[in-house]
Each structure stands twice: as C-alpha cells, then as structure tokens.
Design a protein around this motif. Structure first.
Motif, PDB file in Angstrom:
ATOM      1  N   VAL A 107      22.025  12.358   9.283  1.00 23.43           N
ATOM      2  CA  VAL A 107      22.972  11.381   8.750  1.00 23.43           C
ATOM      3  C   VAL A 107      22.810  11.368   7.241  1.00 23.43           C
ATOM      4  O   VAL A 107      21.684  11.327   6.730  1.00 23.43           O
ATOM      5  CB  VAL A 107      22.727   9.974   9.312  1.00 23.43           C
ATOM      6  CG1 VAL A 107      23.731   8.986   8.715  1.00 23.43           C
ATOM      7  CG2 VAL A 107      22.822   9.966  10.830  1.00 23.43           C
ATOM      8  N   SER A 108      23.935  11.439   6.509  1.00 24.13           N
ATOM      9  CA  SER A 108      23.869  11.340   5.050  1.00 24.13           C
ATOM     10  C   SER A 108      25.017  10.480   4.559  1.00 24.13           C
ATOM     11  O   SER A 108      26.058  10.346   5.216  1.00 24.13           O
ATOM     12  CB  SER A 108      23.915  12.722   4.401  1.00 24.13           C
ATOM     13  OG  SER A 108      25.171  13.330   4.587  1.00 24.13           O
ATOM     14  N   GLY A 109      24.833   9.898   3.387  1.00 22.66           N
ATOM     15  CA  GLY A 109      25.866   9.058   2.808  1.00 22.66           C
ATOM     16  C   GLY A 109      25.542   8.737   1.371  1.00 22.66           C
ATOM     17  O   GLY A 109      24.436   8.984   0.888  1.00 22.66           O
ATOM     18  N   GLY A 110      26.519   8.212   0.664  1.00 21.16           N
ATOM     19  CA  GLY A 110      26.293   7.841  -0.728  1.00 21.16           C
ATOM     20  C   GLY A 110      27.593   7.565  -1.427  1.00 21.16           C
ATOM     21  O   GLY A 110      28.671   7.484  -0.812  1.00 21.16           O
ATOM     22  N   GLY A 111      27.499   7.429  -2.753  1.00 16.23           N
ATOM     23  CA  GLY A 111      28.682   7.167  -3.545  1.00 16.23           C
ATOM     24  C   GLY A 111      28.327   6.898  -4.986  1.00 16.23           C
ATOM     25  O   GLY A 111      27.147   6.751  -5.342  1.00 16.23           O
TER      26      GLY A 111
END
Length: 656
Positions: free
Chosen positions: A164-168
C-alpha cells in the motif's frame, strides 16, 4: 511480513543496493539483440535504470524517470505532456523513439509517437527500464530510429504479499496505490493492483494557472505459470482512465475573429491484454510466442478516436555452434481505428484498417572466443503506407580484457508514415478576407499518399572501462545521416470548398536531409560503502538542410528544439538508522528556436525506513527556482507555454 519481503526480492531493490558497480555492469540486458547478454559487452549505447534508480529518483511516472538517461532529452511541456527524444528531433509529437512496456509497443500508429501521460505501471513492481540511444530497427523494426525504451515489470512471483502506498503535495496533489500478490501453488502466482493520481495546474509566465490539470487511474493483473522448468506462461492486462484540462484555439468561419479560445477537459481510456509463452528446448534453443490486444480512446471537443491493435510475435534464439548464436522471428500487427470528424480536425477516410508484416534475422559470431564478436542482421517489413522497408545493421564488440570493452556499429532505420500523415484534414488557421464580402481562406494541413518513410544511416562507436575498483566510465559517440525528412509544403489553392472558404493546403513532403553528431559520457563512482555517485554529459549538434524547392520555412527550426549540452549528477547515499538521501542536479541547455533558456534544476529525496517493509519519503523537485519553462508552446495550449513550478510531496509505502 516475511512472505512479502521475500517476494519483493530477486533482482530488485533490496538486492541491487548490495551489488557492486562491477556486478551492475554485468546485468543481463535483452533490448539490443532480443537475447540476454551482459550490458558491459553489448555493442550499443545502452543504459539501464534499475528499480532502485527509479524509486530513489522520486519520479512518479515512467516519463519523469527517464531524465537520468544520458542522451535523452526529457522536457515537461505542461502538467500532462512531455517531449521526450533521443539524440535530437525533440517535439511534443516526437516520432523517432520506439517505446515498449512488457513487450507491447505503445508507439501509436495514429500520429507516430507516444502519449506519455497514458503510459504507466505500478512503479513498485518495475524491474528495469532499458534504454538504447541510437537505432534498434534491425530487431525492433520501423520507428526505432533514434532509440528504444523497453520497460519491464517483475513477475508476479517477485511481488508477493500486500503493498500500500500513498501521498501528496502541492503539485502531486494525490498519489495512491495498492497491490496484492498471491500464490495458487508452487508454479502459479498472480498479482492485482490499482493506482490513482491527481496533478495540479502548472503556471503561465504571468503566474496564472495554465489550465492543464491531469487525473489518472489504472488497474490490472498479472498471472505467471511455470508448469515445468522448460516452459513459462504469462498473462497480464491493464485498464486506465484519464482526463486533463487544456486550452486550444478553435478555428471558425465567423467574422471578425474567425476563431475562439476553448477551455475543455479531454477524456481518455484504454486497456490491453497480453499473453506470452517461453519454451526452453535444451540449453541451445529458446522459443517465445507473444500476442496482445490493445484499445485506446480519446474524446475532446474537436476530435474523438478509437484505435484497436492486435499483435502476434514469434522469435527463436538458437545456438548453431559454440561460436554462433542466431535470433530470428516474425511479426504480424493489425491496426484498426475509428474517428469522429469535426470542422477543425478529421481523417479521410474516417475509419481505416491496416496491417504490418515483418520478419528479422540476426546472427552473432564469436570471432575470438569471448573477446571479439560480430553481429549482423536485418529486418524486412511491409506496411500500408510506404510498402517494403529493409533495415540492416552490423555490430562489432571487442573485450580485450575484462576491464575494457570497445564496440562499433552501423545500421539503417526508417520512420514510416502515420495514419494522419496519410489521411489528415486539419483546419489550422482562418485567414480573414482582404475585402468585405469575400470568402476567407483556411490554412489546412492535409495528408498525402506520396509521403515516404524518413531514413537514417547511423554510425556509432563506444568504449567502456573500469580503470580501478569502484569506478566505471561509459562513452558513446555517433554520427547520423538523415534523408527524406518531413517538411510541410504548400500545395495549389483548392477552390472546391467555395463558397464557404478557399483552402490553402499544406501537405507533408520529404524535402529535408541532415546530419547530427555528438556523444554521451557516463561516470559511475562508488565513493564508499553505501554512497554511489553518477555523472553524465551529453553533446548534440544538428545540421538540417531543406531543398531549394521546399516552401517549409520552419522545418530547420528542429535544430534548435534540442539542447546542445546536458549534464546531470546523481548522489545515492545510505545513512545509518535506515535513512537514505538522494540528490540530483541537472543542467539542460537552451532551446534556441523555442526561446527557452537553459536551466539548472535540483531534486532531493529523503527516505526513512522505521521497520522492514515500511518507508516514508519526502521529495522536493525543481528546488532552485519557483518555476521555469522546459519546452515551447504547443498548438493546443495557445494561451502561452506552461512553466514547471517547484514541487514538494510526501509518500509512504507499506509492504506486508
């Protein structure tokens, strides 16, 4: 967690961090001759971006990761477009670079080029990107003129477990991905994934939004089955949906402006399925059979198209003797498209089905055991627009001792006409009438069935040396001779469109030739354990010459659309407490014909792994200035060219 850690290994990030420069130089590459060989001994200007390189660069797209390949010019046109070229001829519609993703060509036959904003993979599942600067047409066929980009992802056996990866951040406003890999039995593995991203508007020179925001979502699966040690099957597929904002000038016949600016959102969608069978018939023979189907669609206010591609490819690697290895194969491709015409843009006919048939043979002969080898071969193909094309090549590789490698090559490659060069009707600009009551004139780009393939004869030499442990140098020099290059020629006035307007036709011609020469130098240094530095320099000189009879006054401006000089420096440093710091600096020379000044850009990535399988990273891009242009204005973004702002984003990755 243990299963996921083991599944993400193989030749992947965790192992590449431990490889020495000598071991990295001997990574097996397949893009040059369609069979495995050590990169150090390959007779081509090839560069490999490993999975680690891409991750540590902070890139979020395939296009962005290519900045660190010497000899490639990667310019961001706006928030959703790139101009990527090898050894010159930079353009938002650059047409001399062949791009493949897991063996599937993503070079569109519609206009001869690549929609870079629609080419994506799960970067965490990337195995490598092999980039050839120079022609690869002897095995890859037409359009592999100035280079080949071959993107390869890992097998599902190497991507087990949950990720799982995420960001901004301010530009990369939202990034998210999820992938799960599982095992049915010892020989059957799979993975499924989904990812999404949102990119914010770039800015114009006056600071206003450029109205070029971009959204993208993609999902897919891969299945790998190894029933025996001799056979392997792969089945995979992807589906994407995307949209981006743009501003364009819409041509009209209504006085007094005869046109208007339109802000709109372009939607795009597509998908593909691919199957591959590899059969090892003893130690001296390997057969590969691959087929895929690809669908792509775009829908805007003034155009809509659907393109369907079916491709089947066969090749056979066979050792005829201990000193002689041959690769031969055949390919059939069927391309069908449907377009919806508008006043501004149409294709005539609106639908077309065309096929491409090709075959190739390439023979590698060891002249002196493992020290001297000669490779000769040719590709013969037949296409709908220019008929038969033959593309021969010869390569010589000499490795007198393990630390030195010298190579030379000569090859012919062609860039074949595209569907739009043959069938386009584009009303580009309305010319108001000289006297009231008279009809206006419309400058119209029209396809031509007399347009021929563009031709290249390329000469290359290279030298690789490892003078001391922890230091490697790679130098490639080239001289390219081009003929039958595309120009845009004014034809006789067409009055058949009266009483509405007079047509001023502009058609593609082959009235330009030219030469280019230059080279690329890459130096890798293992400064100390855990600290590696790479420096690259590229030089390019282009000289283009129109025929005296040519009416195209802008064709030679391609000379100034690519930088003469490019420099980059990359530092990858592993610190204590599972912290890594990756910094890069690049200089790109001026694009004189586009009035784009040279610029220096710096990127920085800091990552921390608090526990195995977890990573938190912060990335800063273009840190030296608040914004800068990287390419000229495009015909669609007529409000002014976009400038690339400074960007910062954070990203987390969790592996279980």
């Amino acid at each position: 967690g243990g299963g996921a850690e083991a599944g993400d290994r193989g030749i992947s990030i965790s192992d590449l961090k431990r490889l020495s420069l000598e071991e990295l130089a001997n990574l097996e590459v397949t893009s040059v001759d369609k069979h495995s060989e050590p990169m150090w001994r390959s007779a081509a200007a090839i560069h490999v971006l490993t999975a680690e390189d891409v991750e540590r660069s902070g890139a979020t797209t395939i296009a962005e990761s290519l900045r660190w390949v010497p000899g490639l010019h990667v310019a961001r046109v706006n928030a959703h477009e790139w101009a990527i070229s090898s050894r010159g001829f930079a353009d938002g519609l650059a047409n001399k670079l062949l791009v493949l993703v897991d063996g599937r060509s993503v070079y569109t036959p519609l206009y001869s080029g690549v929609f870079w904003q629609l080419q994506d993979v799960m970067l965490e599942d990337l195995d490598r990107i092999e980039v050839i600067r120079g022609p690869g047409a002897t095995v890859w066929g037409a359009n592999a003129v100035n280079g080949v980009v071959n993107v390869t992802t890992k097998s599902s056996a190497e991507t087990q477990g949950l990720l799982v990866s995420g960001g901004g951040g301010n530009l990369e406003s939202a990034l998210g991905a999820i992938r799960y890999g599982g095992r049915v039995n010892e020989g059957l593995t799979y993975r499924v994934y989904g990812k999404t991203s949102n990119r914010e508007n770039f800015v114009l020179a006056n600071g206003d939004d450029a109205n070029d925001r971009w959204d993208f979502a993609q999902g897919g699966m891969r299945l790998d089955w190894v029933p025996t040690v001799e056979s392997a099957f792969t089945f995979q597929g992807d589906f994407y949906s995307s949209g981006w904002d743009q501003v364009h000038h819409e041509v009209e016949l209504i006085p007094p402006t005869y046109g208007r600016m339109v802000e709109e959102n372009v939607s795009a969608a597509g998908g593909n399925v691919l199957g591959r069978w590899v059969r090892q018939a003893g130690v001296d023979s390997e057969v590969t059979l691959q087929t895929y189907f690809d669908w792509a669609q775009q829908d805007a206010s003034y155009y809509r198209f659907d393109v369907y591609t079916f491709d089947i490819d066969f090749h056979h690697n066979v050792a005829l003797a201990p000193w002689n290895e041959m690769v031969w194969g055949a390919n059939y491709r069927l391309v069908s498209d449907r377009t919806v015409p508008s006043f501004q843009l149409a294709a005539d006919p609106t639908s077309r089905t065309a096929d491409l048939v090709s075959g190739f043979v390439q023979d590698e002969i060891l002249l002196d055991q493992d020290r001297l080898s000669l490779t000769v071969g040719t590709k013969l193909e037949h296409n709908e627009y220019s008929g038969f094309e033959i593309q021969p090549g010869a390569r010589l590789a000499w490795t007198p001792v393990e630390e030195h490698s010298v190579w030379a090559s000569v090859a012919r490659a062609v860039r074949t006409p595209s569907r739009l060069e043959h069938d386009l009707v584009l009303h580009a600009r309305t010319i108001p009438p000289a006297t009231p009551g008279s009809p206006p004139a419309v400058a119209t780009l029209r396809g031509s069935d007399s347009f021929r393939a563009e031709d290249l004869l390329a000469y290359e030499v290279g030298y690789r040396v490892r003078p001391v442990k922890g230091l490697s140098v790679d130098l490639a020099l080239f001289y390219n001779v081009y003929d039958d290059l595309r120009t845009l020629e004014q034809a006789a006035l067409d009055f058949s469109t009266l009483p509405d307007f007079v047509t001023v036709p502009i058609e593609p011609g082959n009235r330009m030739a030219g030469e280019s020469y230059g080279g690329e130098l890459t130096v890798n240094v293992q400064v100390m354990e855990g600290w590696r530095v790479r420096v690259g320099y590229s030089y390019l000189e282009m000289q283009l010459h129109r025929e005296r009879a040519s009416t195209d006054l802008n064709a030679e401006s391609l000379e100034g659309a690519s930088p003469n000089h490019q420099v980059f420096a990359i530092s990858q440093w592993d610190l204590p407490h599972d912290v890594s710091v990756d910094a890069s600096l690049r200089y790109v020379g001026a694009l004189e014909s586009m009035e784009v000044d040279g610029y220096v850009a710096a990127d920085l990535r800091v990552a921390w792994r608090p526990r195995p399988g977890w990573e938190i990273a912060v990335v800063g891009q273009n840190l030296f200035d608040d914004r800068h242009p990287e390419f000229g204005d495009t015909s669609l973004n007529s409000t002014g060219r976009s400038e690339v702002p400074r960007g910062v984003f954070a990203k987390f990755t969790l592996r279980y």
